[in-house]
Scaffold this active site. Structure first.
Site, PDB file in Angstrom:
ATOM      1  N   ASP A 275       0.831  -1.203   0.000  1.00 40.75           N
ATOM      2  CA  ASP A 275       0.000   0.000   0.000  1.00 40.75           C
ATOM      3  C   ASP A 275       0.873   1.264   0.000  1.00 40.75           C
ATOM      4  OD1 ASP A 275      -2.288   1.486   0.036  1.00 40.75           O
ATOM      5  OD2 ASP A 275      -2.784   1.096   2.124  1.00 40.75           O
TER       6      ASP A 275
ATOM      7  N   ASN B 293     -10.499  -3.311  -6.732  1.00 46.85           N
ATOM      8  CA  ASN B 293      -9.718  -2.291  -7.455  1.00 46.85           C
ATOM      9  C   ASN B 293     -10.303  -1.938  -8.828  1.00 46.85           C
ATOM     10  OD1 ASN B 293      -6.446  -3.394  -6.197  1.00 46.85           O
ATOM     11  ND2 ASN B 293      -7.797  -1.770  -5.433  1.00 46.85           N
TER      12      ASN B 293
HETATM   13  C1  FPP Z   1      -2.099   0.162  -3.346  1.00 42.36           C
HETATM   14  O1  FPP Z   1      -1.595   1.459  -3.284  1.00 42.36           O
HETATM   15  C2  FPP Z   1      -1.467  -0.541  -4.450  1.00 42.36           C
HETATM   16  C3  FPP Z   1      -2.126  -1.123  -5.492  1.00 42.36           C
HETATM   17  C4  FPP Z   1      -3.581  -1.169  -5.609  1.00 42.36           C
HETATM   18  C5  FPP Z   1      -1.373  -1.750  -6.580  1.00 42.36           C
HETATM   19  C6  FPP Z   1      -0.194  -2.529  -6.145  1.00 42.36           C
HETATM   20  C7  FPP Z   1       0.579  -2.959  -7.310  1.00 42.36           C
HETATM   21  C8  FPP Z   1       1.924  -2.940  -7.366  1.00 42.36           C
HETATM   22  C9  FPP Z   1       2.768  -2.485  -6.243  1.00 42.36           C
HETATM   23  C10 FPP Z   1       2.651  -3.426  -8.557  1.00 42.36           C
HETATM   24  C11 FPP Z   1       2.317  -4.850  -8.826  1.00 42.36           C
HETATM   25  C12 FPP Z   1       3.207  -5.452  -9.762  1.00 42.36           C
HETATM   26  C13 FPP Z   1       2.883  -6.459 -10.600  1.00 42.36           C
HETATM   27  C14 FPP Z   1       3.934  -7.105 -11.349  1.00 42.36           C
HETATM   28  C15 FPP Z   1       1.506  -6.919 -10.797  1.00 42.36           C
HETATM   29  P1  FPP Z   1      -2.596   2.675  -3.466  1.00 42.36           P
HETATM   30  O2  FPP Z   1      -2.691   2.994  -4.922  1.00 42.36           O
HETATM   31  O3  FPP Z   1      -3.910   2.355  -2.835  1.00 42.36           O
HETATM   32  O4  FPP Z   1      -1.834   3.794  -2.691  1.00 42.36           O
HETATM   33  P2  FPP Z   1      -2.507   4.968  -1.835  1.00 42.36           P
HETATM   34  O5  FPP Z   1      -3.257   4.315  -0.714  1.00 42.36           O
HETATM   35  O6  FPP Z   1      -1.329   5.745  -1.356  1.00 42.36           O
HETATM   36  O7  FPP Z   1      -3.388   5.744  -2.766  1.00 42.36           O
END
Ligand code: FPP
Length: 247
Positions: A24, A72
């Site tokens: 996250d 998501n």
């Molecule tokens: C949450 O952070 C993260 C995600 C929903 C996506 C996670 C994906 C990756 C780290 C890359 C994955 C890699 C592969 C190869 C599939 P957020 O966007 O909710 O962050 P925030 O809470 O700060 O807005």
């Protein structure tokens, strides 16, 4: 658990067999430096490689990463498209490193609903690493804990209707075997969950499997989470007293 000693610094570090991570904070990482959210996901993807190799070097047996949840899909469509393309970029660039590390890729989640290109690339990654005998890198992709439990219930109900299974014989093992994580064998349940970015909830991740999982909430945003953070969180885990309901 694996006893590990990295560069003599982590004498007697007991490394959990299965570590699950909720990655996250990508969006906030990007915002902090005035970049669009997708820049955070891109750097998050690069960090997947760094942390996968660190975990593999530590002797972790299974690393489960929550990469895309069934919830998501509700994000803006440009962000969803970007997240669906990440496996294409990731496996396109990092496959040689995964092979070199003897890492086996598995995917848990609803693969059938993925865009064709994404599904093909993950299927290829699974096939290309299927004979690797090292750490299992489990991407929870289009994964949701409740949906997984509902799905398992359908699998079991169909077997009962087909008289392949007596309802009296349904037990925790039968149920576990109907979950996506059955591909992880004896390591289906995480020993340690790490959530980055300081948020403290499990957000529909591995609901059944985390019945006795220790949880560590790390304040680092995922792109900033390093192998030192990983070792530190394992040390916190080492100080926990796991009783599994006993005394
Ligand atoms: C949450 O952070 C993260 C995600 C929903 C996506 C996670 C994906 C990756 C780290 C890359 C994955 C890699 C592969 C190869 C599939 P957020 O966007 O909710 O962050 P925030 O809470 O700060 O807005």
């Amino acid at each position: 658990m694996t006893e590990n000693n990295i560069d003599g610094q982590n004498n007697n570090l007991r490394v959990p067999n299965h570590i699950a991570i909720i990655m996250d904070g990508n969006g906030r990482w990007a915002k902090r430096s005035g970049q669009p959210r997708i820049a955070g996901h891109k750097e998050g993807m690069n960090n997947v490689k760094r942390i996968a190799i660190a975990a593999s070097d530590l002797g972790v047996k299974v690393l489960s990463l929550y990469a895309f949840s069934t919830e998501n899909w509700k994000r803006p469509s440009a962000e969803v498209s970007f997240l669906m393309k990440l496996p294409v970029d990731f496996f396109g660039v990092f496959m040689p490193d995964l092979i070199k590390e003897n890492i086996r890729v598995v995917i848990t989640g609803f693969k059938d609903n993925l865009p064709d290109k994404t599904r093909k690339v993950v299927d290829k990654a699974i096939a290309d690493t299927k004979d690797n005998t090292g750490m299992v890198l489990n991407f929870a992709f289009n994964y949701g804990g409740r949906a997984e439990i509902v799905n398992a219930t359908k699998i079991i109900a169909r077997k009962a209707i087909a008289k392949e299974l007596d309802p009296e014989d349904i037990d925790e093992k039968v149920f576990s075997d109907a979950l996506f994580t059955h591909v992880l064998g004896e390591y289906s349940d995480p020993d340690l969950l790490i959530r980055t970015s300081g948020e403290e909830r499990i957000s529909n991740f591995l609901l059944w499997q985390m019945a006795y999982t220790e949880m560590v909430f790390d304040s680092a945003y995922w792109p900033d989470f390093t192998s030192d953070n990983l070792v530190n969180d394992i040390k916190i885990f080492n100080d926990r007293d796991r009783r599994f309901g006993t005394v």
